[in-house]
Design a protein around this motif. Structure first.
Motif, PDB file in Angstrom:
ATOM      1  N   SER A 252       0.824  -1.219   0.000  1.00 14.22           N
ATOM      2  CA  SER A 252       0.000   0.000   0.000  1.00 14.22           C
ATOM      3  C   SER A 252       0.853   1.262   0.000  1.00 14.22           C
ATOM      4  O   SER A 252       0.380   2.333  -0.413  1.00 14.22           O
ATOM      5  CB  SER A 252      -0.926   0.000   1.216  1.00 14.22           C
TER       6      SER A 252
ATOM      7  N   CYS B 240       1.175   2.717  -3.465  1.00 14.29           N
ATOM      8  CA  CYS B 240      -0.062   3.091  -4.158  1.00 14.29           C
ATOM      9  C   CYS B 240      -0.270   4.599  -4.086  1.00 14.29           C
ATOM     10  O   CYS B 240       0.056   5.235  -3.084  1.00 14.29           O
ATOM     11  CB  CYS B 240      -1.266   2.375  -3.534  1.00 14.29           C
TER      12      CYS B 240
ATOM     13  N   GLU C  58      -1.097   1.727  -9.054  1.00 13.59           N
ATOM     14  CA  GLU C  58       0.142   1.085  -8.625  1.00 13.59           C
ATOM     15  C   GLU C  58       0.920   0.642  -9.856  1.00 13.59           C
ATOM     16  O   GLU C  58       0.346   0.270 -10.881  1.00 13.59           O
ATOM     17  CB  GLU C  58      -0.154  -0.124  -7.738  1.00 13.59           C
TER      18      GLU C  58
ATOM     19  N   HIS D 230      -5.333  -1.278  -1.635  1.00 16.19           N
ATOM     20  CA  HIS D 230      -5.916  -0.029  -2.116  1.00 16.19           C
ATOM     21  C   HIS D 230      -6.697   0.673  -1.003  1.00 16.19           C
ATOM     22  O   HIS D 230      -6.586   1.893  -0.835  1.00 16.19           O
ATOM     23  CB  HIS D 230      -6.824  -0.335  -3.309  1.00 16.19           C
TER      24      HIS D 230
END
Length: 419
Positions: free
Chosen positions: A232, A235, A253, A289
């Protein structure tokens, strides 16, 4: 029938002998399974494309999502498609199947590659497209399946049990060997329980949420969660739309030189976030996400609604009741397992010792409480020539022509060699 425990290990839920692989036989098996598992119908069941089993599932499990093994289907592309078309377009088929998060995107990519390959009228491809809701991830990911999309766990479990049993075993010998294999499988689960009870997984990221999940989750599931948490950090969130009810983000990503974008929707009234990748719905672990959104909003602790009990260390705590409301006690008590393992070894030693003499065989064979079932040919079994070893087994045990005993032939007979 197989399942997954809170450690992510494959476990046997039930097994049955079937003389015929018909719809009626499968319905009987599933109905007996429901009696033994009072927790209700499974959310998802994965099988191959057996027509009789598909009908039986629709009868016995009307609310269960029946998913077809994706590996069985994708492995047929090389056989069903023309060689040139397969060599040139298989990669594009793979991307359409695995790299799409929503139904419309899959349909569009599938139609593009089928048109490019000149296979719009291919009967097998058309039939697979008609069944797409049963096997394509973009259609099936919203149903919980503990992350499984194929019957690969079952095939791995078959290999495990083949170390203990074979088709040449008698029924009683099979039961003893099968119980021994189950005990070894259960022992691995008890070892994992022991590790989780006395050890806390080490966190790679020094975050309150990471430490929280390390305490709650089993070691295996925590590793999966932490991997999502680590990913994460790579991202990037971009606000797409916002109104009085919800906020929509595009989360991008970079992976394998490609940029993939997922859509995260946050509903304000219910304080709930969902993602187009459907990982939480499919696996039961929050995705990278949504975790990227939590990090942006500086949420330090995971909300309870995103933590499934089935992945916790305490997943087996609580009461389980049968259809009559009576408590079902855990038959997997460590003390009982040790006793059963000890008794199984003793029984196995008795059988081995009895086989060494005719008197021992006669004692154990005096009363037959259960006869071996008739052998039947299973679906998918090859019709190859029976190997020489199997033919020899069918002829039975050979006796010495001189004295009639087993264990030697006439050339080695003690009666002839006695001075």
């Amino acid at each position: 029938m197989l399942g997954v425990n809170n450690h992510g290990q494959t476990i046997v839920l039930a097994c049955a002998f079937l003389s015929k692989e018909t719809t009626e036989s499968f319905v009987w098996m599933f109905e007996e399974f429901k009696k033994a598992m009072p927790g209700g119908e499974p959310k998802t069941i994965i099988t191959d494309q057996d027509a009789a089993m598909a009908i039986a599932i629709s009868i016995a499990f009307p609310t269960t999502f029946h998913r077809l093994c994706i590996r069985h289907i994708t492995s047929k592309f090389s056989v069903k498609l023309p060689r040139d078309a397969y060599n040139e377009y298989w990669r594009e088929f793979q991307k359409a199947i695995w790299d799409t998060d929503n139904k419309d995107e899959f349909d569009a990519k599938w139609n593009i590659v089928v048109t490019k390959a000149g296979l719009t009228d291919h009967p097998w491809l058309s039939s697979m497209f008609d069944l797409r809701e049963s096997w394509v991830p973009a259609y099936a990911r919203q149903f919980f399946a503990a992350g499984m999309s194929s019957s690969q766990r079952a095939e791995g479990c078959h290999g495990f049990f083949k170390q203990y049993i074979s088709r040449r075993n008698s029924l009683m010998d099979f039961i003893i060997r099968f119980e021994r294999a189950l005990s070894h499988q259960r022992e691995k689960e008890l070892v994992a329980d022991h590790v989780d009870a006395f050890e806390v997984a080490q966190c790679l990221l020094p975050m309150p949420m990471n430490k929280q999940m390390a305490i709650l989750y089993t070691r295996t599931m925590f590793q999966k969660f932490e991997q999502e948490l680590i990913e994460s950090t790579a991202c990037f969130l971009e606000l797409k739309t916002e109104d009085a009810c919800k906020v929509v983000f595009n989360v991008s990503e970079r992976k394998n030189w490609e940029t993939r974008v997922a859509e995260v929707v946050y509903v304000k009234d219910s304080d709930h976030a969902s993602c187009s990748c459907k990982r939480f719905e499919f696996v039961g672990i929050i995705c990278k996400h949504i975790l990227a959104l939590f990090r942006r909003d500086q949420i330090e602790y995971m909300p309870e609604k995103y933590i499934l009990k089935r992945w916790k260390k305490t997943a087996k705590c609580g009461l389980v009741s049968d259809a009559n409301g009576k408590e079902i006690k855990d038959c997997a008590d460590p003390g009982l397992l040790i006793k059963r393992s000890t008794m199984s070894r003793i029984a196995s030693d008795v059988v081995k010792d009895a086989l060494m003499s005719e008197e021992g065989c006669e004692v154990l064979s005096q009363t037959q409480y259960m006869k071996d079932p008739k052998r039947v040919r299973c679906k998918g079994r090859s019709k190859g020539v029976t190997v020489a070893k199997e033919k020899a087994m069918k002829r039975g045990i050979r006796h010495c022509r001189e004295c009639g005993h087993i264990g030697h032939d006439r050339r080695q007979c003690p009666a002839l060699n006695t001075p």
